[in-house]
Enzyme design. Structure first.
Site, short mmCIF file in Angstrom:
data_model
loop_
_atom_site.label_atom_id
_atom_site.label_comp_id
_atom_site.label_asym_id
_atom_site.label_seq_id
_atom_site.Cartn_x
_atom_site.Cartn_y
_atom_site.Cartn_z
N HIS A 22 29.18 10.42 46.97
CA HIS A 22 28.50 11.92 46.36
C HIS A 22 27.30 10.89 45.72
O HIS A 22 27.61 11.05 45.04
CB HIS A 22 29.26 13.00 45.40
N ARG A 35 18.15 24.31 40.52
CA ARG A 35 17.65 23.99 39.60
C ARG A 35 17.76 23.02 38.44
O ARG A 35 17.97 21.87 39.51
CB ARG A 35 19.07 25.22 38.39
N GLU A 76 21.11 17.74 46.98
CA GLU A 76 23.09 16.95 47.63
C GLU A 76 23.44 16.29 48.48
O GLU A 76 23.06 17.36 49.45
CB GLU A 76 24.67 17.92 46.40
#
Lengths: 455, 131
Positions: free
Chosen positions: A209, A292, A276
């Site tokens: 990730h 955010r 992401e």
């Protein structure tokens, strides 16, 4: 332009926002639930007001009450922090409609990125690499679903358009399971997200990730601030993050980073945001955008020297970014350990009173926490109580400093996952770096991590 | 005012998140009250939490400016010494252009207002003494 910011959150991020406001000479209003009156930021804010009972739905998720509190206290802007209403497009729209400033992107951008199919389409248009998949809503017809599944290839993921953060997804390993998986995910998505649309993506077996932090102002400028590796996760909850990501080809990261900054300009995104990605075999695949400020933003602050929350507020004030892409220079390596009030090996939440709180210190150590001796962690909210950060010239130095900090930190009376972090800092896979998102789950399944320590 | 008007008003008030709405006209008063949505059960394990104490006074149901008198009549909503029943409207909070009713938390006798007129109050702020 606003001179008072209402902080619509709690815990460490509320304190972090308060400090950024104070540095900018802005006044603050703390809104809190009735069990949160003793929070540190409530004591430090210029004004505070209780907005409801402990239950989040009646307090921190009660958008109408929060907007009302802003109007009554004279706050011109609302900072939503992370979680709660931070990615709720309806809330952002209600703040805008009340003539207040939402410190974040425009509600339209939140709405678009909140719909994962629309977000993926926007990213593909902006040239950002995406996981190969259905490129849109999975059709109703069974044969069409089967054809689409064959096109994407197995194993694949069926994902809810309204999902995200690991919610609303299902792995399908062979064609026989596809129709049922689509039907079940649709049904669940309709209930959980009020949007039954699902899409398909190729399933990546061992991805990392990796995410790219961006900042974009209202004048058409956007920069990317390097990447973070957040692969140490359990059930999609990150527990250790670091920057930069070990062992990546810098040329590839730069190309993806530039595409992310470009995508901000294309979609009219403003504020702080995170793209992401899953990363496998040297390639990046976009999964979702977080509209955010994120829990792990300080990792990027340590390697760039920037204050992301401050930039976020200044962008909302209409100011141009304080830096250009050429000014973004990554220095050294940073690591964050999320300290949660939970059992370190069973992961069950463990709220309670911290009798004595002694944070660690020293060169390259930063602590973001709302804890103080005598504070009672309530059972109603997220269990994050502190973020422990280390910075060093090299990854080895950052790891050594973090290990030292973990040996120093004291939360007497409160059960936390610090013992787990101490184990992980010495674990061979972590020390080597570059592990995939299933690493921690494998360690747990393999019995490597248990009550007594490493076997 | 027709039934359709009332339905439109009710829908608008619900969208705005109002708990109640009172409209005074020459030919009468329309009062709408909305049933509160049941909050979801808290996630995670249940731990022992001290039972809430019996409120000593009348708490504010949310944020607002506490009004000693009803803005349209100029009269106090309740007077000290008045016997009230649980749920009875005993006070008012001004919330922008609207009013939010303050219900009595239990049967009892209302005492003095303990917060200044037009003071900003939050959820749980005690507004009146109560016996």
């Amino acid at each position: 332009m606003f001179d008072t910011v209402l902080i619509a959150n709690r815990g460490e991020i509320a304190l972090r926002i308060l400090r950024a406001c104070r540095d900018l000479g802005l006044k603050t209003v703390a809104v809190h639930s009735d069990v949160d009156a003793d929070l540190r930021h409530v004591a430090l804010a210029d004004q505070s007001i209780c907005i409801g009972p402990a239950s989040s739905s009646a307090s921190y998720l009660n958008g109408a009450e929060i907007v009302l509190a802003a109007q009554l206290t004279g706050a011109g802007a609302i900072h939503p922090g992370y979680g709660f209403l931070s990615e709720n497009a309806d809330f952002a729209a209600s703040v805008e409609a009340a003539g207040l400033t939402f410190i974040g992107p425009p509600s339209a951008a939140i709405r678009r990125m909140g719909d994962k199919i629309a977000a993926k389409r926007a990213m593909m248009e902006a040239g950002v690499p995406c996981v190969p998949g259905s490129d849109g809503v999975v059709p109703a017809d069974g044969n069409a679903i089967r054809d689409l599944g064959a096109q994407v290839g197995f194993p694949l993921m069926v994902k809810a358009a309204g999902g995200g953060g690991g919610r609303g997804m299902r792995v399908v390993r062979n064609p026989d399971e596809l129709l049922e998986a689509v039907a079940t995910t649709r049904e669940e998505a309709g209930r959980a997200f009020r949007n039954p649309d699902v899409y398909m993506e190729r399933f990546l077996a061992r991805p990392r990730h990796i995410e790219i932090q961006v900042l974009a102002d209202q004048h058409g400028s956007a920069v990317w601030l390097g990447e973070r590796d957040c692969s140490m996760q359990r059930r999609h909850q990150k527990i250790i993050e670091e920057a930069p990501a070990p062992g990546l080809d810098r040329g590839v990261v730069e190309r993806v980073g530039e595409l992310c900054a470009g995508a901000c300009r294309t979609i009219g995104y403003t504020g702080a945001g995170t793209f992401e990605f899953l990363y496998e075999d040297g390639a990046f695949f976009f999964i979702e955008m977080n509209t955010r400020v994120q829990v792990e933003h300080p990792v990027t602050e340590l390697v760039t020297g920037l204050d992301i929350v401050r930039e976020q507020i200044q962008i909302a004030q209409g100011k141009p970014l304080s830096l250009r892409q050429a000014d973004v220079v990554l220095r050294g390596h940073a690591i964050e350990c999320r300290v949660n009030a939970e059992h370190p090996f069973t992961f069950t939440p463990a709220p309670g009173r911290v009798e004595r709180w002694t944070p660690p210190g020293g060169p390259g150590i930063r602590v973001e926490s709302h804890l103080y001796s005598g504070y009672v962690v309530p059972p109603h909210y997220d269990s994050l109580v502190a973020k422990l950060l280390s910075h060093g010239a090299t990854r080895d130095e950052a790891v050594a400093r973090m290990a030292g900090a973990l040996s120093e930190i004291e939360t007497a009376g409160l059960v936390t996952n610090v013992p787990l972090h101490r184990l992980l800092l010495n674990e061979a896979g972590f020390v080597a770096g570059g592990f995939d998102i299933h690493h921690l789950e494998r360690l747990i399944a393999g019995g490597l991590i248990h009550e007594g320590g490493e076997r | 005012m027709t039934l359709d008007d009332i339905v439109r008003l009710a829908l608008a008030a619900e969208r705005a998140g109002l708990e109640s709405l009172e409209l005074s006209q020459a030919n009468g008063v329309l009062r709408l009250r909305f049933a509160a949505a049941r909050p979801p059960a808290p996630a995670g394990p249940v731990v022992a939490v001290a039972a809430p104490k019996r409120p000593k006074g009348v708490p504010a149901p949310g944020v607002g400016r506490f009004l000693h008198c009803h803005p349209s009549t100029g009269q106090p909503v309740t007077t000290p010494g008045q016997r009230v029943e649980a749920g009875q409207i005993v006070g008012l909070l001004e919330i922008g252009p609207g009013l939010r009713p303050v219900p009595a938390p239990r049967d009892g006798i209302i005492g003095m207002a303990v917060v200044a007129d037009r003071a900003l109050v939050g959820y749980g702020t005690i507004l009146y003494e109560m016996d």
